[in-house]
Motif scaffolding. Sequence first.
Motif, mmCIF file in Angstrom:
data_model
loop_
_atom_site.group_PDB
_atom_site.id
_atom_site.type_symbol
_atom_site.label_atom_id
_atom_site.label_comp_id
_atom_site.label_asym_id
_atom_site.label_seq_id
_atom_site.Cartn_x
_atom_site.Cartn_y
_atom_site.Cartn_z
ATOM 1 N N TRP A 177 0.802 -0.920 -0.223
ATOM 2 C CA TRP A 177 0.369 -0.127 0.332
ATOM 3 C C TRP A 177 0.986 1.354 0.020
ATOM 4 C CZ3 TRP A 177 -3.331 3.484 -0.528
ATOM 5 C CH2 TRP A 177 -3.870 4.507 -0.037
ATOM 6 N N THR A 178 0.809 1.952 -1.158
ATOM 7 C CA THR A 178 2.186 3.373 -1.028
ATOM 8 C C THR A 178 0.849 3.899 -1.304
ATOM 9 O OG1 THR A 178 2.219 2.626 -3.720
ATOM 10 C CG2 THR A 178 3.658 1.406 -2.061
ATOM 11 N N PRO A 179 1.090 5.462 -0.548
ATOM 12 C CA PRO A 179 0.281 6.297 -0.491
ATOM 13 C C PRO A 179 0.471 7.320 -1.262
ATOM 14 C CG PRO A 179 0.709 6.065 2.119
ATOM 15 C CD PRO A 179 1.211 4.641 0.947
ATOM 16 N N LEU A 180 1.985 7.838 -1.648
ATOM 17 C CA LEU A 180 2.317 8.889 -2.142
ATOM 18 C C LEU A 180 3.840 8.455 -3.514
ATOM 19 C CD1 LEU A 180 2.961 11.011 1.107
ATOM 20 C CD2 LEU A 180 1.540 11.064 -0.057
ATOM 21 N N VAL A 181 4.044 7.383 -3.889
ATOM 22 C CA VAL A 181 4.893 6.718 -4.235
ATOM 23 C C VAL A 181 4.035 5.266 -5.320
ATOM 24 C CG1 VAL A 181 6.200 5.881 -3.207
ATOM 25 C CG2 VAL A 181 7.520 7.263 -4.903
ATOM 26 N N ALA A 202 4.853 -12.985 -6.701
ATOM 27 C CA ALA A 202 3.341 -12.365 -7.246
ATOM 28 C C ALA A 202 3.250 -11.039 -6.394
ATOM 29 C CB ALA A 202 2.427 -13.332 -7.124
ATOM 30 N N LEU A 203 2.630 -9.943 -7.294
ATOM 31 C CA LEU A 203 3.059 -8.495 -6.785
ATOM 32 C C LEU A 203 1.108 -7.472 -6.393
ATOM 33 C CD1 LEU A 203 3.769 -6.202 -5.530
ATOM 34 C CD2 LEU A 203 4.658 -5.143 -7.696
ATOM 35 N N TRP A 204 0.677 -7.362 -5.796
ATOM 36 C CA TRP A 204 -0.228 -6.471 -5.343
ATOM 37 C C TRP A 204 -0.090 -5.384 -5.252
ATOM 38 C CZ3 TRP A 204 -5.460 -9.465 -4.920
ATOM 39 C CH2 TRP A 204 -6.427 -8.530 -5.561
ATOM 40 N N ALA A 205 -0.026 -4.349 -5.792
ATOM 41 C CA ALA A 205 -0.223 -3.020 -5.484
ATOM 42 C C ALA A 205 -0.948 -1.901 -5.346
ATOM 43 C CB ALA A 205 1.544 -2.745 -6.379
ATOM 44 N N ILE A 206 -1.193 -1.039 -3.956
ATOM 45 C CA ILE A 206 -2.102 -0.246 -4.376
ATOM 46 C C ILE A 206 -2.231 0.715 -3.940
ATOM 47 C CG2 ILE A 206 -4.935 -0.226 -3.070
ATOM 48 C CD1 ILE A 206 -4.250 -2.861 -1.154
ATOM 49 N N ILE A 207 -2.521 1.824 -4.902
ATOM 50 C CA ILE A 207 -1.569 3.047 -5.122
ATOM 51 C C ILE A 207 -2.395 3.687 -5.082
ATOM 52 C CG2 ILE A 207 -0.225 4.614 -6.687
ATOM 53 C CD1 ILE A 207 0.737 1.505 -7.720
ATOM 54 N N GLN A 266 -4.451 -1.715 -7.754
ATOM 55 C CA GLN A 266 -5.801 -1.272 -7.535
ATOM 56 C C GLN A 266 -5.396 0.347 -7.163
ATOM 57 O OE1 GLN A 266 -7.457 -4.224 -4.539
ATOM 58 N NE2 GLN A 266 -8.893 -3.203 -5.571
ATOM 59 N N ILE A 267 -5.566 1.697 -7.553
ATOM 60 C CA ILE A 267 -6.311 2.886 -7.570
ATOM 61 C C ILE A 267 -6.444 3.026 -6.159
ATOM 62 C CG2 ILE A 267 -5.581 5.092 -7.912
ATOM 63 C CD1 ILE A 267 -3.491 3.291 -9.097
ATOM 64 N N MET A 268 -6.201 3.727 -4.973
ATOM 65 C CA MET A 268 -7.012 4.379 -4.602
ATOM 66 C C MET A 268 -7.721 5.996 -4.921
ATOM 67 S SD MET A 268 -9.353 4.030 -1.135
ATOM 68 C CE MET A 268 -7.815 2.409 -0.297
ATOM 69 N N PRO A 269 -9.426 5.817 -4.799
ATOM 70 C CA PRO A 269 -9.158 7.706 -5.317
ATOM 71 C C PRO A 269 -9.139 8.909 -4.522
ATOM 72 C CG PRO A 269 -11.083 5.983 -4.995
ATOM 73 C CD PRO A 269 -10.392 4.982 -5.184
ATOM 74 N N SER A 270 -9.041 9.464 -5.232
ATOM 75 C CA SER A 270 -8.697 10.329 -3.612
ATOM 76 C C SER A 270 -10.088 11.154 -2.963
ATOM 77 C CB SER A 270 -8.413 12.143 -4.966
ATOM 78 O OG SER A 270 -7.408 12.230 -6.028
ATOM 79 N N ASP A 271 -11.412 10.467 -3.878
ATOM 80 C CA ASP A 271 -12.568 10.541 -2.834
ATOM 81 C C ASP A 271 -13.254 9.865 -1.690
ATOM 82 O OD1 ASP A 271 -13.012 8.760 -5.227
ATOM 83 O OD2 ASP A 271 -15.201 10.372 -5.627
ATOM 84 N N ARG A 310 -9.137 -4.280 4.386
ATOM 85 C CA ARG A 310 -9.613 -3.288 4.253
ATOM 86 C C ARG A 310 -9.424 -2.219 3.085
ATOM 87 N NH1 ARG A 310 -10.657 -1.128 10.306
ATOM 88 N NH2 ARG A 310 -11.562 -0.132 9.369
ATOM 89 N N ILE A 311 -8.598 -2.089 2.663
ATOM 90 C CA ILE A 311 -7.692 -0.918 2.254
ATOM 91 C C ILE A 311 -8.227 -1.554 0.280
ATOM 92 C CG2 ILE A 311 -5.443 -0.065 1.093
ATOM 93 C CD1 ILE A 311 -4.305 -0.140 3.777
ATOM 94 N N ARG A 312 -7.967 -2.655 -0.125
ATOM 95 C CA ARG A 312 -8.175 -3.391 -0.895
ATOM 96 C C ARG A 312 -9.577 -3.722 -1.347
ATOM 97 N NH1 ARG A 312 -5.206 -9.147 -0.592
ATOM 98 N NH2 ARG A 312 -3.489 -8.716 -1.443
ATOM 99 N N ALA A 313 -10.488 -3.104 0.415
ATOM 100 C CA ALA A 313 -12.493 -3.390 -0.493
ATOM 101 C C ALA A 313 -12.458 -1.991 -1.142
ATOM 102 C CB ALA A 313 -12.569 -3.965 0.105
ATOM 103 N N THR A 314 -11.369 -0.995 -0.301
ATOM 104 C CA THR A 314 -12.150 0.181 -0.346
ATOM 105 C C THR A 314 -11.265 0.782 -1.601
ATOM 106 O OG1 THR A 314 -11.876 0.778 1.622
ATOM 107 C CG2 THR A 314 -12.062 2.728 0.645
#
Length: 294
Positions: free
Chosen positions: A123-127, A176-181, A216-221, A270-274
Amino acid sequence: MPHVQLVPTIRRRRLAQTLKKLRKDAGMTSEDVAAALGWQVPKLSKIENVRQQIQPAEVTELLKALGYKQDDLKNAEVFTALENLARDARKKPGWWQTYSGVVSPSYADYISLEEDAEQICEWTPLVIPGLLQTTTYARETIAGTTSSRTPEEIAALAEVRQARQAVLTRRDHPLALWAIIHETALKTRFEIRPTTMREQLRKLLDTTDMPNVTIQIMPSDSTAHPGILGGFSLVSFPGPTPDVVLLENLSGATYVEGDGTQPFTGALERIRATALSVEDSLARIAQIQERHRK
């Protein structure tokens, strides 16, 4: 939460922790195991406390003493994983030793973890995660986050990030890489080379063609989720070896081991689900890439 700084003998630490856990799970004391193997109790204690190496053949005998049957298919992965770990623990440092002048001990530890890992969830929020970075993006972000590195050192560290990516295409069991950015990480602008982010987003889109990579991308909203407290990487290994979590900040790397990794596993779900679905994430990346053309 127990934070433990790993040392250069990282493979030995992981092996020792796993063997100790398996012994306890089997309900056996150190005295029980030592007696079954004809060992002195101090020998087993030294192995479990990373003060003495254990040979692959000794791992096999120890597992048998714990009740594992080598000809049982259900146990085959345990034997293979721990025998290999014992064998690898005796090896000299890997390819990254060539970059010892710029790669810190804690960074070398993490590269070693990547080499051994079966799966990494980030989980990478900034990079953009290092395993997905272009050379130019790596060089620009390294330069932007340090004031003490020479241009030569920055170039070398960018090379290291590229070399690390070989784990995604290795012939036997690619990582196997699962990246949530977070979406914010896709909008960074680079004044010196404006095309850097557009090229990086193209790489993300191209990389998703690999069956072992999920983005996966975490949207700003998005709604609130555990990831707002900071980024982390959950590293998982084959066999019974426990997970390791990496936390990074300006002061360096911190590792979480053992039961301390459990909250991160729950948080990751929870992060994946969001986050956006994989399909919607690709669409969002393409949309932002188009904006970077302007």
